[in-house]
Design an enzyme around this catalytic site. Structure first.
Site, PDB file in Angstrom:
ATOM      1  N   ARG A  59       3.731  -9.402 -14.606  1.00 16.54           N
ATOM      2  CA  ARG A  59       3.503  -9.288 -13.163  1.00 16.54           C
ATOM      3  C   ARG A  59       2.532 -10.347 -12.657  1.00 16.54           C
ATOM      4  O   ARG A  59       2.725 -10.916 -11.577  1.00 16.54           O
ATOM      5  CB  ARG A  59       2.987  -7.886 -12.841  1.00 16.54           C
ATOM      6  CG  ARG A  59       4.112  -6.979 -12.588  1.00 16.54           C
ATOM      7  CD  ARG A  59       3.942  -5.534 -12.909  1.00 16.54           C
ATOM      8  NE  ARG A  59       5.272  -4.940 -12.780  1.00 16.54           N
ATOM      9  CZ  ARG A  59       6.227  -5.052 -13.694  1.00 16.54           C
ATOM     10  NH1 ARG A  59       6.006  -5.717 -14.819  1.00 16.54           N
ATOM     11  NH2 ARG A  59       7.409  -4.517 -13.503  1.00 16.54           N
ATOM     12  N   GLN A  91      -1.551  -0.476  -1.784  1.00 20.98           N
ATOM     13  CA  GLN A  91      -1.410   0.039  -3.152  1.00 20.98           C
ATOM     14  C   GLN A  91      -0.977  -1.088  -4.079  1.00 20.98           C
ATOM     15  O   GLN A  91      -0.923  -0.898  -5.287  1.00 20.98           O
ATOM     16  CB  GLN A  91      -0.343   1.139  -3.197  1.00 20.98           C
ATOM     17  CG  GLN A  91      -0.646   2.335  -2.334  1.00 20.98           C
ATOM     18  CD  GLN A  91       0.570   3.238  -2.236  1.00 20.98           C
ATOM     19  OE1 GLN A  91       0.776   4.117  -3.070  1.00 20.98           O
ATOM     20  NE2 GLN A  91       1.400   3.035  -1.217  1.00 20.98           N
ATOM     21  N   ASN A  92      -0.667  -2.235  -3.496  1.00 24.32           N
ATOM     22  CA  ASN A  92      -0.117  -3.331  -4.291  1.00 24.32           C
ATOM     23  C   ASN A  92      -1.212  -4.052  -5.059  1.00 24.32           C
ATOM     24  O   ASN A  92      -2.328  -4.218  -4.573  1.00 24.32           O
ATOM     25  CB  ASN A  92       0.628  -4.318  -3.396  1.00 24.32           C
ATOM     26  CG  ASN A  92       1.828  -3.666  -2.733  1.00 24.32           C
ATOM     27  OD1 ASN A  92       2.263  -2.603  -3.168  1.00 24.32           O
ATOM     28  ND2 ASN A  92       2.338  -4.281  -1.691  1.00 24.32           N
ATOM     29  N   HIS A 109      -5.416   0.299  -5.631  1.00 24.78           N
ATOM     30  CA  HIS A 109      -4.936   0.433  -7.019  1.00 24.78           C
ATOM     31  C   HIS A 109      -5.328  -0.753  -7.889  1.00 24.78           C
ATOM     32  O   HIS A 109      -4.765  -0.929  -8.964  1.00 24.78           O
ATOM     33  CB  HIS A 109      -3.409   0.604  -7.043  1.00 24.78           C
ATOM     34  CG  HIS A 109      -2.957   1.960  -6.573  1.00 24.78           C
ATOM     35  ND1 HIS A 109      -1.639   2.256  -6.279  1.00 24.78           N
ATOM     36  CD2 HIS A 109      -3.648   3.101  -6.352  1.00 24.78           C
ATOM     37  CE1 HIS A 109      -1.546   3.519  -5.887  1.00 24.78           C
ATOM     38  NE2 HIS A 109      -2.753   4.054  -5.919  1.00 24.78           N
ATOM     39  N   CYS A 117     -14.332  -4.860 -17.206  1.00 25.42           N
ATOM     40  CA  CYS A 117     -14.873  -4.475 -18.513  1.00 25.42           C
ATOM     41  C   CYS A 117     -14.993  -2.961 -18.561  1.00 25.42           C
ATOM     42  O   CYS A 117     -15.732  -2.373 -17.763  1.00 25.42           O
ATOM     43  CB  CYS A 117     -16.226  -5.131 -18.767  1.00 25.42           C
ATOM     44  SG  CYS A 117     -16.941  -4.543 -20.329  1.00 25.42           S
ATOM     45  N   SER A 177       7.060   4.682  -1.359  1.00 30.50           N
ATOM     46  CA  SER A 177       7.964   5.813  -1.582  1.00 30.50           C
ATOM     47  C   SER A 177       7.301   7.162  -1.338  1.00 30.50           C
ATOM     48  O   SER A 177       7.983   8.178  -1.325  1.00 30.50           O
ATOM     49  CB  SER A 177       8.484   5.768  -3.022  1.00 30.50           C
ATOM     50  OG  SER A 177       7.397   5.853  -3.928  1.00 30.50           O
TER      51      SER A 177
HETATM   52  P1  OAD Z   1       7.793   2.398  -5.012  1.00 30.66           P
HETATM   53  O1  OAD Z   1       8.579   1.497  -5.888  1.00 30.66           O
HETATM   54  O2  OAD Z   1       7.584   3.794  -5.466  1.00 30.66           O
HETATM   55  O3  OAD Z   1       8.449   2.486  -3.560  1.00 30.66           O
HETATM   56  C1  OAD Z   1       8.806   1.335  -2.851  1.00 30.66           C
HETATM   57  C2  OAD Z   1       9.336   1.754  -1.494  1.00 30.66           C
HETATM   58  O4  OAD Z   1       9.602   0.586  -0.750  1.00 30.66           O
HETATM   59  C3  OAD Z   1      10.625   2.575  -1.534  1.00 30.66           C
HETATM   60  O5  OAD Z   1      10.506   3.708  -0.670  1.00 30.66           O
HETATM   61  C4  OAD Z   1      11.693   1.610  -1.002  1.00 30.66           C
HETATM   62  O6  OAD Z   1      12.690   2.269  -0.222  1.00 30.66           O
HETATM   63  C5  OAD Z   1      10.852   0.712  -0.104  1.00 30.66           C
HETATM   64  N1  OAD Z   1      11.379  -0.652   0.042  1.00 30.66           N
HETATM   65  C6  OAD Z   1      12.057  -1.401  -0.850  1.00 30.66           C
HETATM   66  N2  OAD Z   1      12.357  -2.605  -0.343  1.00 30.66           N
HETATM   67  C7  OAD Z   1      11.857  -2.619   0.923  1.00 30.66           C
HETATM   68  C8  OAD Z   1      11.869  -3.567   1.987  1.00 30.66           C
HETATM   69  N3  OAD Z   1      12.431  -4.772   1.862  1.00 30.66           N
HETATM   70  N4  OAD Z   1      11.256  -3.228   3.148  1.00 30.66           N
HETATM   71  C9  OAD Z   1      10.683  -2.003   3.306  1.00 30.66           C
HETATM   72  N5  OAD Z   1      10.666  -1.070   2.345  1.00 30.66           N
HETATM   73  C10 OAD Z   1      11.239  -1.371   1.175  1.00 30.66           C
HETATM   74  O7  OAD Z   1       6.388   1.659  -4.736  1.00 30.66           O
HETATM   75  P2  OAD Z   1       5.015   2.271  -4.209  1.00 30.66           P
HETATM   76  O8  OAD Z   1       5.273   3.348  -3.226  1.00 30.66           O
HETATM   77  O9  OAD Z   1       4.181   1.119  -3.785  1.00 30.66           O
HETATM   78  O10 OAD Z   1       0.643   2.143  -8.829  1.00 30.66           O
HETATM   79  O11 OAD Z   1       4.423   2.894  -5.525  1.00 30.66           O
HETATM   80  C11 OAD Z   1       3.165   3.488  -5.490  1.00 30.66           C
HETATM   81  C12 OAD Z   1       2.404   3.191  -6.767  1.00 30.66           C
HETATM   82  O12 OAD Z   1       3.193   3.571  -7.890  1.00 30.66           O
HETATM   83  C13 OAD Z   1       2.123   1.712  -7.000  1.00 30.66           C
HETATM   84  O13 OAD Z   1       0.970   1.248  -6.335  1.00 30.66           O
HETATM   85  C14 OAD Z   1       1.934   1.632  -8.469  1.00 30.66           C
HETATM   86  C15 OAD Z   1       3.029   2.574  -8.937  1.00 30.66           C
HETATM   87  O14 OAD Z   1       2.728   3.229 -10.078  1.00 30.66           O
HETATM   88  C16 OAD Z   1      -0.162   1.395  -9.616  1.00 30.66           C
HETATM   89  O15 OAD Z   1       0.107   0.256  -9.972  1.00 30.66           O
HETATM   90  C17 OAD Z   1      -1.430   2.057  -9.989  1.00 30.66           C
END
Ligand code: OAD
Length: 235
Positions: A59, A91-92, A109, A117, A177
């Protein structure tokens, strides 16, 4: 939108999807056959550090191949121009908000471009790969790890986030999501404090029912349109 002064924006992996970064729970969500919940844990780091470092190294390396998209750019414009309070909570773990120019933001996050460390808590910028038992330059313990909040760990800056949510007039969620707490619960807290709530997402999410409004579509289109509405004719 006329009476809005203070805004909190929550972003998730969906805002970076159009830049070319994979989301966590999409069709391409599995990594080497593992669910993210099985790789991003303190237990996985202890039991199989090579696997966890490979996951984050990939990543981190991908960041060099991508650029902010129209959604990051629009939020950076909002950040520059909006005269009320604004906090972008991402969260990114990528750096695309900063590269677009946003400054009123935080990474709840953690960040790929930072190492932590585990022994003394020192953080430092980190650009290359990581491996097990890297030595901390501050305390010399072999305890450097990715500066990422793993499942089961406390997200960063929760007090600042809670305070901003408690006083915002508008809470906007983009590209997430709604599967991971505490971020998934922010909309309910914002509502509880009387904020208007808006969701911008490609698909209905697990949290959609809690928002006043959900707009369905790609962030690269929806976010610039929403920022234009907020800023009206302001350059
Ligand atoms: P997810 O992968 O769970 O969700 C991504 C969301 O973005 C989904 O609801 C998709 O429908 C939407 N999506 C995809 N492409 C898109 C676009 N072009 N425009 C708008 N929306 C779009 O990712 P997160 O919700 O960020 O934690 O996940 C939450 C956390 O889970 C992350 O921060 C990470 C992961 O474990 C850590 O790294 C600690």
């Amino acid at each position: 939108m006329r009476d809005i002064e203070n805004i909190v924006v929550l972003t998730g992996a969906g805002i970076s999807a159009e830049s070319g970064l994979a989301t966590f729970r999409g069709p391409d969500g599995l990594w080497e056959g593992h669910r993210v919940e099985d790789v991003c844990t303190p237990e996985a780091l202890a039991a199989n550090p090579a696997l966890v470092h490979r996951f984050y190294d990939a990543r981190r390396a991908a960041l060099a191949q991508v650029r902010p998209n129209a959604a990051h750019d629009a939020l950076a414009r909002l950040d520059r121009v909006w005269t009320g309070d604004l906090l972008i909570v991402t969260q990114n773990v990528d750096d695309l908000h900063e590269r677009a120019g946003a400054t009123r933001m935080l990474h709840m996050h953690g960040e790929l471009l930072s190492a932590l460390c585990a022994a003394c808590g020192t953080r430092m910028p980190w650009a290359g790969d990581m491996h097990d038992r890297l030595t901390c330059p501050a305390c010399a313990a072999p305890a450097l790890r990715p500066d990422i909040v793993f499942f089961g760990e406390m997200p960063y800056q929760m007090e600042r986030i809670d305070a901003a949510i408690a006083t915002c007039d508008l809470f906007v969620s983009i590209g997430t999501s709604g599967a991971v707490y505490p971020a998934a619960g922010f909309v309910r807290t914002a509502r509880h404090h009387g904020a208007a709530t808006l969701e911008l997402n490609l698909d209905p999410s697990a949290s959609s029912i809690y928002f006043d409004r959900t707009r369905i579509g790609p962030a690269g289109t929806l976010v610039p349109a929403w920022v234009n509405e907020m800023l009206g004719g302001i350059a």
